[in-house]
Design a protein around this motif. Sequence first.
Motif, short mmCIF file in Angstrom:
data_model
loop_
_atom_site.label_atom_id
_atom_site.label_comp_id
_atom_site.label_asym_id
_atom_site.label_seq_id
_atom_site.Cartn_x
_atom_site.Cartn_y
_atom_site.Cartn_z
N ASP A 70 0.86 -1.19 0.00
CA ASP A 70 0.00 0.00 0.00
C ASP A 70 0.90 1.24 0.00
O ASP A 70 1.55 1.55 1.00
N LYS A 71 0.93 1.96 -1.11
CA LYS A 71 1.83 3.11 -1.25
C LYS A 71 1.53 4.22 -0.24
O LYS A 71 2.43 4.90 0.22
N LYS A 72 0.26 4.39 0.11
CA LYS A 72 -0.10 5.43 1.08
C LYS A 72 0.51 5.12 2.45
O LYS A 72 1.02 6.01 3.13
N VAL A 73 0.47 3.84 2.84
CA VAL A 73 1.07 3.43 4.12
C VAL A 73 2.57 3.67 4.08
O VAL A 73 3.16 4.17 5.03
N ALA A 74 3.20 3.34 2.95
CA ALA A 74 4.64 3.52 2.81
C ALA A 74 5.02 5.00 2.97
O ALA A 74 6.05 5.32 3.57
N GLU A 75 4.19 5.88 2.46
CA GLU A 75 4.45 7.31 2.56
C GLU A 75 4.29 7.83 3.99
O GLU A 75 5.01 8.72 4.42
N ILE A 76 3.33 7.27 4.72
CA ILE A 76 3.00 7.77 6.05
C ILE A 76 3.76 7.06 7.16
O ILE A 76 4.19 7.69 8.13
N ALA A 77 3.95 5.76 7.04
CA ALA A 77 4.44 4.94 8.15
C ALA A 77 5.74 5.43 8.76
O ALA A 77 5.81 5.67 9.96
N LEU A 78 6.77 5.55 7.99
CA LEU A 78 8.07 5.86 8.57
C LEU A 78 8.20 7.31 9.04
O LEU A 78 8.67 7.55 10.14
N PRO A 79 7.75 8.30 8.27
CA PRO A 79 7.91 9.67 8.75
C PRO A 79 7.01 10.04 9.93
O PRO A 79 7.39 10.86 10.76
N SER A 80 5.81 9.46 10.02
CA SER A 80 4.89 9.89 11.07
C SER A 80 4.85 8.96 12.26
O SER A 80 4.22 9.25 13.26
N ALA A 81 5.47 7.84 12.17
CA ALA A 81 5.70 6.87 13.24
C ALA A 81 4.64 6.80 14.34
O ALA A 81 3.54 6.35 14.09
N ILE A 82 4.98 7.24 15.54
CA ILE A 82 4.13 6.96 16.70
C ILE A 82 2.74 7.59 16.59
O ILE A 82 1.75 6.97 16.94
N PHE A 83 2.63 8.81 16.07
CA PHE A 83 1.32 9.45 16.01
C PHE A 83 0.54 9.03 14.77
O PHE A 83 -0.67 8.88 14.82
N GLY A 84 1.21 8.86 13.65
CA GLY A 84 0.52 8.54 12.40
C GLY A 84 0.21 7.07 12.22
O GLY A 84 -0.67 6.71 11.45
N VAL A 85 0.93 6.21 12.92
CA VAL A 85 0.73 4.77 12.77
C VAL A 85 0.37 4.13 14.11
O VAL A 85 -0.72 3.62 14.28
#
Length: 180
Positions: A70-85
């Motif tokens: 899922d490209k959207k998860v790939a974009e969000i997961a690592l940079p937003s870490a604890i709050f975004g994931v």
Amino acid sequence: ISTEFGMIGYMIFAGLQQIIVITGLHHILNAAEAQLIATTGRDFLNPLMSVALISQGGAVIGYYLLHRKDKKVAEIALPSAIFGVNLKHKFPLVAGCIAGAIAGAFVYIFKLTSLGFGATAIPGLSIIDPANNGYINYIIVHLIGIFAGIVLCYFIGKVKTKKAIEEVKTEIKENKNKNT
């Protein structure tokens, strides 16, 4: 709580420390760390905070691996870490807390302390107490935390996904039975 309850105290602290970070109250711990260094010359909280942090990072990686297509998860997961994931999806946060507790037990076992505070993860190597093979054990507890976070999040996510699929299948089956 950490010193009164030994290994269990270390596990509780490392397991819950990132919850404290979410509230912003973790800055209060700086005073406790300064007092520890002033009175004992060592800070046992810093390595616990560091493994708690790295364990949450492992959970983010586990979540990313679960959803890597899922490209959207790939974009969000690592940079937003604890709050975004982790916080948003809850089970990665739980996985990270459990991983932090596991790594916290090893901080206790290895008797890890630091000679300063404020630096965690890789920069934390600069202030770790070299006693008791401190540098090597510091790396080991972080590897335990990150890999436990990855594995726990990945497998909790797999179980959660499997349960969701089974619920949908059951619902479809029940709807077919009602319509026949």
